[in-house]
Scaffold this motif. Structure first.
Motif, PDB file in Angstrom:
ATOM      1  N   GLU A  83      -1.800   5.067 -16.865  1.00  0.00           N
ATOM      2  CA  GLU A  83      -0.632   5.041 -16.018  1.00  0.00           C
ATOM      3  C   GLU A  83      -0.553   4.736 -14.562  1.00  0.00           C
ATOM      4  OE1 GLU A  83      -0.337   8.721 -17.899  1.00  0.00           O
ATOM      5  OE2 GLU A  83       0.626   7.907 -19.845  1.00  0.00           O
ATOM      6  N   VAL A  84      -1.510   5.347 -13.930  1.00  0.00           N
ATOM      7  CA  VAL A  84      -1.763   5.052 -12.498  1.00  0.00           C
ATOM      8  C   VAL A  84      -1.942   3.314 -12.496  1.00  0.00           C
ATOM      9  CG1 VAL A  84      -2.928   5.194 -10.526  1.00  0.00           C
ATOM     10  CG2 VAL A  84      -2.384   7.267 -11.887  1.00  0.00           C
ATOM     11  N   ALA A  85      -2.816   3.046 -13.325  1.00  0.00           N
ATOM     12  CA  ALA A  85      -2.889   1.443 -13.361  1.00  0.00           C
ATOM     13  C   ALA A  85      -1.810   0.852 -13.464  1.00  0.00           C
ATOM     14  CB  ALA A  85      -3.910   1.035 -14.354  1.00  0.00           C
ATOM     15  N   LEU A 121       2.713   8.848 -10.118  1.00  0.00           N
ATOM     16  CA  LEU A 121       3.464   8.678 -11.311  1.00  0.00           C
ATOM     17  C   LEU A 121       5.083   9.209 -11.142  1.00  0.00           C
ATOM     18  CD1 LEU A 121       0.984   9.786 -14.063  1.00  0.00           C
ATOM     19  CD2 LEU A 121       1.742   7.383 -13.251  1.00  0.00           C
ATOM     20  N   ARG A 180      -7.117  -8.404 -14.262  1.00  0.00           N
ATOM     21  CA  ARG A 180      -5.722  -7.896 -14.413  1.00  0.00           C
ATOM     22  C   ARG A 180      -5.234  -7.380 -13.085  1.00  0.00           C
ATOM     23  NH1 ARG A 180      -5.093  -1.776 -16.990  1.00  0.00           N
ATOM     24  NH2 ARG A 180      -6.100  -1.251 -15.050  1.00  0.00           N
ATOM     25  N   VAL A 192       1.461   1.690 -12.490  1.00  0.00           N
ATOM     26  CA  VAL A 192       2.105   1.949 -11.498  1.00  0.00           C
ATOM     27  C   VAL A 192       1.793   0.781 -10.255  1.00  0.00           C
ATOM     28  CG1 VAL A 192       2.514   3.407  -9.505  1.00  0.00           C
ATOM     29  CG2 VAL A 192       2.829   4.497 -11.841  1.00  0.00           C
ATOM     30  N   PHE A 217      -9.836   0.407 -10.764  1.00  0.00           N
ATOM     31  CA  PHE A 217     -10.366   1.641 -10.995  1.00  0.00           C
ATOM     32  C   PHE A 217     -11.840   2.095 -11.370  1.00  0.00           C
ATOM     33  CE2 PHE A 217      -6.060   1.384 -11.383  1.00  0.00           C
ATOM     34  CZ  PHE A 217      -5.618   2.561 -11.031  1.00  0.00           C
ATOM     35  N   SER A 271       3.773   0.898  -6.594  1.00  0.00           N
ATOM     36  CA  SER A 271       4.149  -0.379  -7.356  1.00  0.00           C
ATOM     37  C   SER A 271       4.894  -1.639  -6.446  1.00  0.00           C
ATOM     38  CB  SER A 271       5.221  -0.088  -8.386  1.00  0.00           C
ATOM     39  OG  SER A 271       6.291   0.831  -7.991  1.00  0.00           O
ATOM     40  N   PHE A 293      -5.779  -0.552 -20.510  1.00  0.00           N
ATOM     41  CA  PHE A 293      -4.950  -0.095 -21.707  1.00  0.00           C
ATOM     42  C   PHE A 293      -5.536  -0.324 -22.946  1.00  0.00           C
ATOM     43  CE2 PHE A 293      -2.072  -1.964 -18.266  1.00  0.00           C
ATOM     44  CZ  PHE A 293      -1.639  -0.800 -17.671  1.00  0.00           C
TER      45      PHE A 293
END
Lengths: 362, 290, 292
Positions: free
Chosen positions: C180-182, B22, A149, C184, A80, A72, A86
C-alpha cells in the motif's frame, strides 16, 4: 531535480532518529546514505519521500518547499528493501500501476502504457517475464521489476532503501553495476540507502555518512576514503590500523625536539595498510618501529602482512605490492621495521577532533 | 528556513502516535468507533446503569436470591465440568490432528468446527433426542440408571459440545508449530516418550490449553440455546442463569433481569481479563524465548 | 507416516508400543467425534425424515417455516454486509496505523464473544424496549425495534460483528503495509489503493470471515430470542421456529426445519475448508508444505 535537506529532526518516543541533518543533493547526482543500523539513514530517505514527516526542518525539492506535500504528489520513485511488489498482479501490471492510477486527464492511453511498460521491461532485461507473477521471480529479478515500476512514472527523484540487502553477494554486485549504468543513461537524481561500505563507495558520486542521527561526513568516495573526518568514519569504513597514544606538543624553541616536550592529549592515530612502509633495515632519520611478521596473505594483487609490534596489543596490517614483497623476500617470523607515510590523529578525549593530518610520532 | 510548529492540526484527533503515509485513518477509525458505540457501548451502559439504579442493597438482594444462587451453582458447576471435559477431549483431538496422519483427517479437522457452525437450538434439540429415554444413546444409558436429559449431566453434555472446539483451535497450532528438533534433542539426551511429553511439549502447550479452556468455560457459562432443551429447566435444580434472565423478562421484571445480567457481565469481563492476561503471559514467554 | 518429520528421524523411529499408542489415540479421537458430533447431525436428519419424505416436504413448506426462512435470510443480508464494512474499517485502522488505545479497541471488538447471547439481547431491550431509554419516544412515533425486525437485526449484528474483523486483523498484520505504501508513492489515491491493492490481497480472508459471520447470523438463537417476541410469521427466525415447533411437540416439523439449518452449517464447514485449502487463509503448516 535537486534535493535540499534542511536541519531535519525526527524523534520516535525517546529515540532520536535524526538530530538536525542538512545536506544538498544536486540535479542528476547519485548520492548514497551510508551508516550502521539505527543511524537514521532510512528515516531520512523516507522523510525525503514524504513517507514520514519530520518533527522539525524542511525538505526542498527543486528549490521548492515540499515538506507538507504528500508522498503521492512529490513525483518520486521509491524502491523498497523487500520490493513491495503487488503480489496479485503480473509483472506487466506492476510496472503499469503508477500510470494506470493517474487521474483521467493525465493518464496515457492503454497503447502508450503498453509501450512504456515494454520499454522499461527491456531496460531491466525482463522482456519475457511480463505475464509472470512476482512469486515466480528470483530476488534480483523482483528488485529489477521494482525499479522499473518506480521509473514508469518518470520520477524526478529516485529513492532506494537498501535495495540490494536481501540479495546474495554476487547478485548484489551485478545489480549495483547495473544500477550505475542505468543512472548514467537516465541521469535521474538518485539517493540510495545502504549499510554496505563497499556498495556505497563504489556506486556513488558522493557518499553521506550518518551516525546516531547526525551527518558525519559527506564527500566523494575518494575523499571519504582518503580523508575520513572522524574516528567513526574510519572505524565504519574499516580496513585501517588504529594506534592509541599521546600527542606530544613540541615546546622547544625552533621546533626541534630537545626534551622539553609535554603530553597534552591522548590521541588515536589511523593509518591505512597501504600507507605503512615496511623495510628489513632501519632507515636513517626515521621513527620506524620494530615488528615481527606474523602472517602473510598472498592471494590477490596486493600482499597483506600481519605484523605484531611489541607494546601494541592488536596486530597491524600492511599492504605491499607484489614486486616489493618479492624484493623483500619476507617469511613469517622475520623481523622488520615499519613506519607510516602518513597518519591522521584524533583527540581521544571525547571531542574526536582532527589534530594532525601528517607526520610520524606514534 | 522557517518551520511552522504543529503543521498538521488535528488530522488524526491526536490519537496517532506514529505518522503513516497511508490515508483513511479518520474515515476508518470514525466508522469503527461510531459502530462500536452504537452497537456495544451504549447498550452495555444501559444495562449496567439499570442495574446500578437499583441501589447496592436491592441489587444484592436480587442477585443473591435463593433461586438465582441455585442458578449460579448449576451454571458455573456445569460450565466448570464442561471446561474440564473440553480440555481433555480438546487436547486429545488437537494432538491427533497435529501429530498424526490418517485417512479422512481433513474431514475430521473440518468437523471440529461443527459446534461453531451448528445453530445452538439445533444442537439442543438434537442432543435431547439422542439422550432421551428412547433416543439412540439414551436407550442404552437409561437401563443402567444413567439419566442425561433433564439432569445436570445433560447440561454438561451440551456445554461441552459448544466448548471443546475452543480448546482444539487454541492448542492445535501450538502443537503444529512445535519444532521437531526440540523433541529430537530431548530424545538424543535419553528422554522417553512420557518425559518428552511432560517436559518438552506440555510446558509449551500449557498456556494455549489454559486459554482454550477459559474460552470454553466462558462460552459454556453464557450458553443458552443448546442447554435449555436438554436441561428441563426445573427451578433450583436444572435452571441456568441465562434462562432465569429470560424468565424474568417474560414476567416483565426488567430490573431483576438487568441485575442478574449485570452479574453475568461481571463474570464475562473477568474471564476476558483472565484470557487477555494469559495471552499476554504467552507473548512474554515467546519474547523471552526469542 | 506422521507429518512434520517428528517421527521420521532415526532417533524417534516409533517402537511397536508407540505405534499402538498412536492407533489407540486416533481411534479414541474418532470415536469421540462420532458420538459427539456425527450422531447429533445424523439424529437431526433421522428425526426429520422419520415420517417419510412427504411429511418432511410438507413440514418445510408450511407458511410459518417459509416466512421464518425469509426473515432469517433478510436479517443475514442486512447484518453481514454491515459487519463486512465494520471489519474492513476496523482492521484498516488497527493494522495500518499506530494510535493510542489500540489494544483497548481490539478488546472491545472481542466483547460479543464473551457476553452471553441472552445478555446481548437484553441490552437492546434496555435501550429500545418500552421501559428502555428510547422506548417511550419510539412508541410515540410508532416505531418498533423490540419485538420487531430492527431489534432482531441489531441483536444479530452484535453477536456477529467480531468475525470479519478477527479474520482480517491478523491477516493484514502479517501482510504488512509495504504494497500500500508503494502504491501511495506511485501516486494512487486512497480508494484506488483500497480497490486495486488491499481488497485483492485480503479477499479470501474477508470471504472467510464473512462466511463465519453469515453462518452465525443464520443460526443465532439466544440474543434473537430475547428481542423477537416470537410473533409467528412476523418476528420468528428459523432457529426460533425450530424452538416453537419443538415446544408444541411437533417434533418432525421441528427437526425438518432444523435440518435446513444443519445443511447450512455443513455448507459453511465445506466452504471454510475449501478456502483454507485453496487460498492460504488459516492454512495448516502441513498443507502449506504440500502446496509448495
Amino acid at each position: 531535480m535537486s534535493i535540499q535537506v534542511e536541519n531535519i529532526r525526527k524523534q520516535y518516543g525517546s529515540f532520536t532518529a535524526l538530530d538536525g541533518v542538512s545536506l544538498t543533493i544536486g540535479d542528476g547526482e547519485l548520492v548514497t546514505l551510508l551508516g550502521p543500523s539505527g543511524s537514521g539513514k532510512t528515516t531520512l530517505l523516507r522523510i525525503i519521500a514524504g513517507l514520514e514527516s519530520p518533527d522539525d526542518g524542511s525538505i526542498l525539492l527543486h528549490g521548492q518547499e515540499s515538506t507538507q506535500h504528500s508522498a503521492s504528489k512529490r513525483g518520486i520513485g521509491f524502491v523498497f528493501q523487500h520490493y513491495a511488489l503487488f503480489r496479485h498482479m503480473t509483472i506487466f501490471e506492476n510496472v503499469a500501476f503508477g500510470l494506470r492510477v493517474q487521474s483521467r486527464q493525465l493518464r496515457p492511453s492503454s497503447r502508450v502504457i503498453r509501450e512504456r511498460v515494454q520499454e522499461l521491461l527491456h531496460l531491466v532485461q525482463l522482456d519475457s517475464y511480463a505475464q509472470m507473477y512476482p512469486e515466480q521471480l528470483s530476488g534480483g529479478q523482483r528488485q529489477r521489476v521494482a525499479l522499473a515500476r518506480a521509473l514508469a512514472v518518470k520520477p524526478k527523484v529516485l529513492l532506494l532503501d537498501e535495495p540490494f540487502s536481501a540479495l546474495d553477494a554476487k547478485v548484489r554486485k551485478e545489480l549495483r553495476d547495473w544500477l550505475r549504468r542505468i543512472h548514467d543513461e537516465l541521469h535521474v537524481t538518485t539517493v540510495l540507502v545502504t549499510h554496505d561500505q563497499e556498495e556505497a563507495l563504489e556506486v556513488a558520486d558522493r557518499v553521506a555518512i550518518l551516525n546516531q542521527g547526525r551527518l558525519e561526513q559527506i564527500g566523494t568516495p575518494q575523499c571519504i576514503y582518503d580523508k575520513p573526518a572522524s574516528p567513526f568514519v574510519y572505524n565504519f569504513l574499516g580496513n585501517v590500523n588504529l594506534f592509541h597514544g599521546r600527542l606530544l606538543a613540541d615546546l622547544s624553541p625552533g621546533g626541534r625536539g630537545n626534551g622539553a616536550e609535554k603530553t597534552i592529549h591522548s590521541a588515536i592515530g589511523f593509518v591505512r595498510p597501504h600507507e605503512l612502509e615496511v623495510s628489513r633495515d632501519l632507515p636513517p632519520d626515521s621513527k620506524a618501529v620494530a615488528a615481527t611478521v606474523a602472517r602473510i596473505h598472498a592471494a590477490g594483487p596486493q600482499i597483506r602482512l600481519e605484523l605484531s609490534i611489541a607494546g601494541n596489543g592488536r596486530p597491524v596490517t600492511a599492504e605491499l605490492g607484489r614486486k616489493q614483497f618479492e624484493e623483500l623476500g619476507l617469511a613469517p617470523g622475520d623481523s622488520v621495521f615499519v613506519w607510516p607515510q602518513s597518519i591522521r590523529l584524533f583527540d581521544d578525549g571525547g571531542a574526536e577532533s582532527l589534530l594532525l593530518d601528517q607526520g610520524a610520532g606514534i | 528556513m522557517v518551520t511552522m510548529p504543529d503543521k498538521k492540526p488535528a488530522k488524526s484527533w491526536g490519537l496517532v502516535t506514529r505518522s503513516s503515509p497511508l490515508p483513511g485513518f479518520r474515515l476508518s477509525m470514525g466508522f469503527t468507533l461510531t459502530y462500536l458505540t452504537v452497537i456495544v457501548l451504549i447498550p452495555l451502559t444501559a444495562i449496567l446503569l439499570h442495574g446500578a439504579r437499583l441501589g447496592f442493597g436491592a441489587f444484592l438482594h436480587t442477585v443473591m436470591a435463593p433461586r438465582v444462587l441455585a442458578s449460579y451453582r448449576v451454571t458455573l458447576g456445569s460450565a466448570a465440568a464442561a471446561a474440564v471435559l473440553s480440555a481433555l477431549f480438546g487436547l486429545l483431538l488437537a494432538w491427533v490432528l497435529a501429530r498424526y496422519d490418517f485417512p479422512g483427517k481433513r474431514i475430521v479437522d473440518a468437523l471440529v468446527d461443527l459446534p461453531f457452525a451448528l445453530p445452538t437450538a439445533v444442537a439442543g434439540i438434537s442432543l435431547t433426542a439422542l439422550y432421551a429415554e428412547n433416543g439412540w444413546i439414551g436407550r442404552y444409558l437409561e437401563p443402567h440408571g444413567v439419566h442425561v436429559v433433564f439432569t445436570p449431566i445433560g447440561i454438561v453434555m451440551a456445554m461441552s459440545f459448544v466448548g471443546f472446539p475452543f480448546v482444539v483451535r487454541n492448542v492445535q497450532p501450538v502443537l503444529e508449530d512445535l519444532d521437531p528438533a526440540m523433541e529430537e534433542a530431548a530424545a538424543s539426551l535419553g528422554a522417553n516418550v512420557w518425559q518428552r511429553f511432560t517436559r518438552v511439549i506440555a510446558p509449551v502447550a500449557f498456556p494455549a490449553l489454559l486459554t482454550g479452556t477459559a474460552l470454553a468455560f466462558a462460552r459454556a457459562a453464557g450458553e443458552y440455546g443448546s442447554v435449555i432443551f436438554i436441561a428441563g429447566n426445573m427451578p433450583m435444580k436444572t435452571e441456568i442463569t441465562a434462562l432465569l434472565i429470560v424468565t424474568k423478562l417474560e414476567e416483565y421484571d426488567y430490573t431483576g433481569a438487568a441485575a442478574i445480567a449485570g452479574a453475568m457481565l461481571a463474570l464475562s469481563f473477568t474471564i476476558m481479563l483472565v484470557v487477555n492476561l494469559l495471552q499476554w503471559w504467552v507473548q512474554r514467554r515467546e519474547g523471552e524465548r526469542v | 507416516m506422521s507429518n512434520r518429520g517428528a517421527n521420521s528421524s532415526a532417533l524417534l523411529l516409533p517402537s511397536i508400543q508407540q505405534r499402538a499408542g498412536r492407533v489407540i489415540l486416533i481411534a479414541a479421537a474418532l470415536l469421540f467425534l462420532a458420538i459427539f458430533l456425527v450422531l447429533p447431525v445424523a439424529a437431526v436428519f433421522a428425526q426429520a425424515f422419520s415420517q417419510g419424505w412427504k411429511m418432511y416436504s410438507d413440514s418445510i413448506h408450511q407458511e410459518d417455516v417459509l416466512s421464518a426462512l425469509r426473515l432469517t435470510g433478510l436479517v443475514a443480508c442486512i447484518s453481514v454486509p454491515l459487519n463486512m464494512l465494520f471489519g474492513i474499517a476496523a482492521s484498516w485502522a488497527i493494522t495500518r496505523f499506530e494510535f493510542r488505545g489500540k489494544s483497548l479497541l481490539i478488546t472491545l471488538i472481542d466483547i460479543p464473544l464473551a457476553v452471553s447471547p441472552v445478555v446481548a439481547g437484553m441490552m437492546y431491550v434496555e435501550v429500545f424496549g418500552l421501559h428502555g431509554w428510547l422506548g417511550p419516544w419510539l412508541n410515540e412515533h410508532n416505531l418498533h425495534v423490540i419485538f420487531a425486525v430492527p431489534g432482531i437485526v441489531l441483536a444479530t449484528v452484535f453477536v456477529t460483528f467480531p468475525f470479519v474483523a478477527r479474520e482480517l486483523i491478523p491477516f493484514m498484520q502479517a501482510q504488512g503495509s509495504d504494497e500500500e505504501v508503494a502504491a501511495v508513492v506511485l501516486g494512487a489515491s486512497g480508494w484506488s489503493i483500497f480497490w486495486r491493492v488491499t481488497l485483492p490481497n485480503i479477499k479470501w480472508a474477508l470471504l472467510y470471515g464473512t462466511i463465519l459471520a453469515a453462518s452465525r447470523s443464520i443460526g443465532e438463537f439466544g440474543a434473537v430470542s430475547v428481542v423477537s417476541g416470537h410473533i409467528r410469521g412476523r418476528t420468528t427466525t428459523l432457529p426460533l421456529q425450530v424452538e416453537m415447533l419443538y415446544n408444541e411437540y411437533n417434533f418432525t416439523a421441528a427437526f425438518a426445519a432444523a435440518s435446513l439449518l444443519t445443511l447450512a452449517a455443513i455448507v459453511t464447514l465445506v466452504l471454510k475448508k475449501i478456502i483454507e485449502l485453496t487460498s492460504g487463509v488459516h492454512q495448516r503448516s502441513e498443507e502449506k508444505e504440500v502446496k509448495s
